[in-house]
Design a protein around this motif. Structure first.
Motif: not given
Length: 170
Positions: A31-34, A62-65, A53-54, A100-106
């Motif tokens: 959900l972070d990417t949305v 089919t999906w997992v969110g 988008d959601l 946690r590895p780097w989260e470039p979207h944040k």
């Protein structure tokens, strides 16, 4: 199979969702990417854009969110077949953040993420008492109102076993 995974920051939702997606051959949406604008680091999109988008995701077969956004997980839950409230001990969430590895979207870079870790850890520790969309009360309220199959779990292994049983024919 349409699966929602909701829980505290650092609960292991993304790791679990990736495992579920792989085992059941489902597309995975963090959900972070949305929620976050892909063109501007750390900037949230408008509610209308997120909802659009959601809704598009929810109407696919089919999906997992997964995410920590109670409201948006609730939006997906209307079309989910399975709902997971991943609620491990606080120490697990904090350990996950530290590794946690780097989260470039944040964050603009790994140094910014590391500098914000103490603030994030304090925020994560307030999970049981927070009154926002990211708090345990909001998550539990969504969990308790979903109409699909649901599970509250402290460990990803519980969830994987539950979903494996749910996906068997008959």
């Amino acid at each position: 199979m349409r699966v929602v995974i909701l829980g505290n920051s650092g609960a292991g939702k993304s790791t679990l969702a990736k495992a579920v997606a792989e085992r059941h051959q489902l597309p995975h949406t963090d959900l972070d990417t949305v929620v976050f604008d892909p063109a501007r680091v750390g900037v949230m999109r408008t509610d209308a854009a997120i909802r659009h988008d959601l809704t598009a995701l929810a109407t696919t077969n089919t999906w997992v969110g997964e995410g920590s956004y109670g409201r948006w997980a609730g939006h997906l839950a209307a079309r989910a077949t399975h709902f997971v409230f991943l609620n491990p001990p606080m120490a697990v969430c904090l350990d996950h953040h530290r590794s946690r590895p780097w989260e470039p979207h944040k964050y603009a870079d790994p140094a910014e993420q590391a500098a914000r870790l103490p603030m994030l850890e304090a925020w994560v520790r307030r999970y049981p008492t927070r009154d926002d969309d990211f708090g345990e009360r909001a998550h539990r309220a969504v969990f308790e109102t979903v109409a699909c199959a649901r599970l509250e779990a402290v460990d990803a292994r519980e969830v994987l076993a539950w979903l494996a049983c749910a996906s068997r024919p008959g």
